[in-house]
Design an enzyme around this catalytic site. Structure first.
Site, PDB file in Angstrom:
ATOM      1  N   TYR A  53       0.845  -1.193   0.000  1.00 47.56           N
ATOM      2  CA  TYR A  53       0.000   0.000   0.000  1.00 47.56           C
ATOM      3  C   TYR A  53       0.879   1.241   0.000  1.00 47.56           C
ATOM      4  O   TYR A  53       1.816   1.335   0.784  1.00 47.56           O
ATOM      5  CB  TYR A  53      -0.922   0.022   1.232  1.00 47.56           C
ATOM      6  CG  TYR A  53      -2.359  -0.053   0.800  1.00 47.56           C
ATOM      7  CD1 TYR A  53      -2.944   1.018   0.125  1.00 47.56           C
ATOM      8  CD2 TYR A  53      -3.123  -1.199   1.002  1.00 47.56           C
ATOM      9  CE1 TYR A  53      -4.240   0.944  -0.327  1.00 47.56           C
ATOM     10  CE2 TYR A  53      -4.419  -1.273   0.554  1.00 47.56           C
ATOM     11  CZ  TYR A  53      -4.982  -0.198  -0.114  1.00 47.56           C
ATOM     12  OH  TYR A  53      -6.259  -0.260  -0.569  1.00 47.56           O
ATOM     13  N   GLU A  55      -0.400   4.806  -0.531  1.00 47.74           N
ATOM     14  CA  GLU A  55      -1.179   6.033  -0.763  1.00 47.74           C
ATOM     15  C   GLU A  55      -0.276   7.249  -0.609  1.00 47.74           C
ATOM     16  O   GLU A  55       0.520   7.330   0.331  1.00 47.74           O
ATOM     17  CB  GLU A  55      -2.342   6.125   0.228  1.00 47.74           C
ATOM     18  CG  GLU A  55      -3.482   5.210  -0.148  1.00 47.74           C
ATOM     19  CD  GLU A  55      -4.676   5.363   0.763  1.00 47.74           C
ATOM     20  OE1 GLU A  55      -4.592   6.102   1.762  1.00 47.74           O
ATOM     21  OE2 GLU A  55      -5.701   4.715   0.476  1.00 47.74           O
ATOM     22  N   ASP A 199      -5.781  13.698 -25.780  1.00 42.75           N
ATOM     23  CA  ASP A 199      -5.802  12.298 -25.350  1.00 42.75           C
ATOM     24  C   ASP A 199      -5.141  11.503 -26.474  1.00 42.75           C
ATOM     25  O   ASP A 199      -5.745  11.281 -27.526  1.00 42.75           O
ATOM     26  CB  ASP A 199      -7.259  11.872 -25.132  1.00 42.75           C
ATOM     27  CG  ASP A 199      -7.410  10.386 -24.810  1.00 42.75           C
ATOM     28  OD1 ASP A 199      -6.428   9.635 -24.979  1.00 42.75           O
ATOM     29  OD2 ASP A 199      -8.517   9.983 -24.411  1.00 42.75           O
ATOM     30  N   THR A 225      -3.025   6.347 -22.446  1.00 44.60           N
ATOM     31  CA  THR A 225      -2.969   5.019 -21.851  1.00 44.60           C
ATOM     32  C   THR A 225      -1.568   4.477 -22.131  1.00 44.60           C
ATOM     33  O   THR A 225      -0.869   4.961 -23.024  1.00 44.60           O
ATOM     34  CB  THR A 225      -4.036   4.068 -22.459  1.00 44.60           C
ATOM     35  OG1 THR A 225      -3.923   4.093 -23.877  1.00 44.60           O
ATOM     36  CG2 THR A 225      -5.434   4.485 -22.050  1.00 44.60           C
ATOM     37  N   LYS A 228      -1.673  -0.151 -25.846  1.00 45.32           N
ATOM     38  CA  LYS A 228      -1.762   0.272 -27.248  1.00 45.32           C
ATOM     39  C   LYS A 228      -0.369   0.453 -27.849  1.00 45.32           C
ATOM     40  O   LYS A 228       0.506  -0.372 -27.590  1.00 45.32           O
ATOM     41  CB  LYS A 228      -2.619   1.535 -27.368  1.00 45.32           C
ATOM     42  CG  LYS A 228      -3.989   1.388 -26.655  1.00 45.32           C
ATOM     43  CD  LYS A 228      -4.914   2.510 -26.959  1.00 45.32           C
ATOM     44  CE  LYS A 228      -6.270   2.337 -26.358  1.00 45.32           C
ATOM     45  NZ  LYS A 228      -6.407   2.711 -24.961  1.00 45.32           N
ATOM     46  N   ARG A 234      -1.655  -2.373 -18.908  1.00 44.76           N
ATOM     47  CA  ARG A 234      -2.972  -1.731 -19.046  1.00 44.76           C
ATOM     48  C   ARG A 234      -3.098  -0.650 -17.987  1.00 44.76           C
ATOM     49  O   ARG A 234      -3.383  -0.953 -16.826  1.00 44.76           O
ATOM     50  CB  ARG A 234      -4.092  -2.747 -18.850  1.00 44.76           C
ATOM     51  CG  ARG A 234      -4.148  -3.799 -19.933  1.00 44.76           C
ATOM     52  CD  ARG A 234      -5.517  -4.410 -19.980  1.00 44.76           C
ATOM     53  NE  ARG A 234      -6.507  -3.363 -20.078  1.00 44.76           N
ATOM     54  CZ  ARG A 234      -6.863  -2.752 -21.206  1.00 44.76           C
ATOM     55  NH1 ARG A 234      -6.333  -3.120 -22.337  1.00 44.76           N
ATOM     56  NH2 ARG A 234      -7.765  -1.804 -21.192  1.00 44.76           N
TER      57      ARG A 234
END
Ligand SMILES: Cc1ncc(COP(=O)(O)O)c(C=O)c1O
Length: 429
Positions: A53, A55, A199, A225, A228, A234
């Protein structure tokens, strides 16, 4: 042995993984948003970082034990900044949709106007579709392509921008086969004091290799992203300027820079703990993208798309806008008398994977529209070149001209398997 622990503990999942690997190996992956990540990227996603974790951001975490996590996330940030020549990068967004949400809400209020590309003309769901958070939260005004040549008409974009005065102009698409004039988009945004956002999820690799204009220096915010054409895991990243060019205009009371607004919106605004195993995989992908082979790969994607498009057209198929400048194209199935879904399903029966898609001014419905979207990034990763593109285009045309011919589809499926055997993927698996 492949996945020895999964195989021992959970044969049900192992069997499905085996089948999916076989499908990817023995099929032609032509969905333009899919690709084959390197073995190193795959390995990074399966590491112990999934246990942690973290954060917060490097050096400012809400949990202890993050010294190595910090180093990995900082490495991903530094590599992305260098690769894209960006002032600021946030590597934490889990996905492209979430990243777009963060970009909008970092600088805009619900109800503000954004200009984005019409979904039916190539825009993404998160660019203002009414069923999506974007269309529900903001007032989206859509620009599209002209009916005449199926390309974006920048004069029309400018007229619409002057009339509607959006606070953000969003460029970029998910199904647009032509060059996007990012510079003019940025100039229009400047003219009306709007944020310029791009984008580049689909074309990111092409932008990095110089095969498509790169919006990073002209735009306030760029989202991409990492799957691609970038061939990473991903996920997504947000690139931005540090300073908020429009601060006095839109956020007169804010102490924050644009970079700080974006970081605060990703965490704690929208997400909790970052996926550090995926961030490690992004770092690996960014290093791969620095190599000269990556540039060669992008050039080949475009050359392959050219040959694929030309051969499909020679076989009597109509392509939206009459061809492609990038990695993808859209076949208009109208003159074949079939829907795009029927065509894409017939191709999938032969192991040729594409997706059905709306085309500009489509008269059919989204669930069985007139178009089939296909592209070359994954085939190019396998090492296929122009010669194979010609063969594949001929196979595709054969199926689409006769989608109910079962014996033809069986023959083509056999040919597809034979072809893929010359271009094996993931040989070590
Ligand atoms: C242009 C564009 N933006 C955003 C996204 C959303 O990305 P994700 O599927 O990771 O949410 C996509 C995905 O296909 C895309 O093509």
């Amino acid at each position: 042995m492949l996945y020895p622990h999964i195989r021992q503990q959970d044969p049900e999942v192992a069997t499905l993984l085996d089948k999916e690997l076989k499908r990817q190996r023995e099929g032609l992956v032509m969905i333009p948003s899919e690709n084959f990540a390197s073995q190193a990227v795959l390995e990074a996603t399966g590491t112990v970082l999934t246990n942690k974790y973290a954060e917060g951001y490097p050096g400012k975490r809400y949990y202890t034990g993050n010294e190595y996590i910090d180093a990995i996330e900082q490495l991903a940030i530094d590599r992305a900044k260098k690769l894209f020549n960006a002032e600021h990068v946030n590597v934490q967004p889990h996905s492209g949709s979430g990243a777009n949400m963060a970009c909008y809400s970092a600088v805009l209020e619900p109800g503000d106007t954004i200009m984005g590309m019409n979904l039916a003309h190539g825009g993404h769901l998160t660019h203002g579709n009414p069923v999506n958070f974007s269309g529900k939260t903001y007032r989206f005004i859509s620009y599209g392509v002209s009916q005449e040549n199926e390309r974006i008409d920048m004069d029309e974009v400018r007229q619409l921008a002057l009339k509607e005065k959006p606070k953000m102009i969003l460029s970029g698409a998910t199904a647009y086969p032509r060059i996007i004039d990012f510079e003019t988009f940025a100039n229009i945004a400047k003219e009306i004091n709007a944020y310029a956002m791009a984008d580049i999820s689909h074309i990111v690799g092409l932008c990095l290799a110089g095969d498509h204009p790169n919006p990073v220096s002209s735009h306030d915010i760029v989202m991409t992203t990492t799957t691609k054409t970038l061939r990473g895991p991903r996920s997504a990243i947000i690139l931005s300027r540090i300073e908020d060019r429009l601060k006095t205009h839109y956020h007169p009371d804010s102490e924050k820079t644009l970079a700080q607004l974006i970081d605060a919106t990703v965490f704690p605004g929208l997400q909790g703990g970052p996926l550090e195993h995926i961030i490690a995989a992004k770092a690996v992908a960014f290093a791969e993208a620095e190599k000269p082979e990556f540039q060669e790969y992008q050039h080949q994607i475009v050359k392959n798309a050219q040959t694929l498009a030309q051969t499909l057209m020679h076989q009597g198929l109509r392509l939206v806008s009459g061809g492609t400048d990038n990695h993808l194209m859209l076949i208009d199935c109208t003159s074949l008398g079939i829907g795009g879904k029927d065509g894409a399903n017939a191709l999938a029966e032969c192991g040729i994977y594409t997706n059905f898609n709306m085309i500009p001014f489509d008269t059919r419905k989204p669930f069985n529209p007139s178009g089939i979207r296909l592209g070359t990034p994954a085939l190019t990763s396998q090492g296929m070149k122009e010669e194979e593109m010609e063969i594949i285009a001929n196979l595709i045309a054969g199926v689409l001209h006769d989608i109910h011919n079962t014996s033809l589809k069986e023959k083509i499926k056999t040919k597809v398997v034979e072809l893929t055997q010359g271009f094996p993927i993931y040989q070590e698996l």
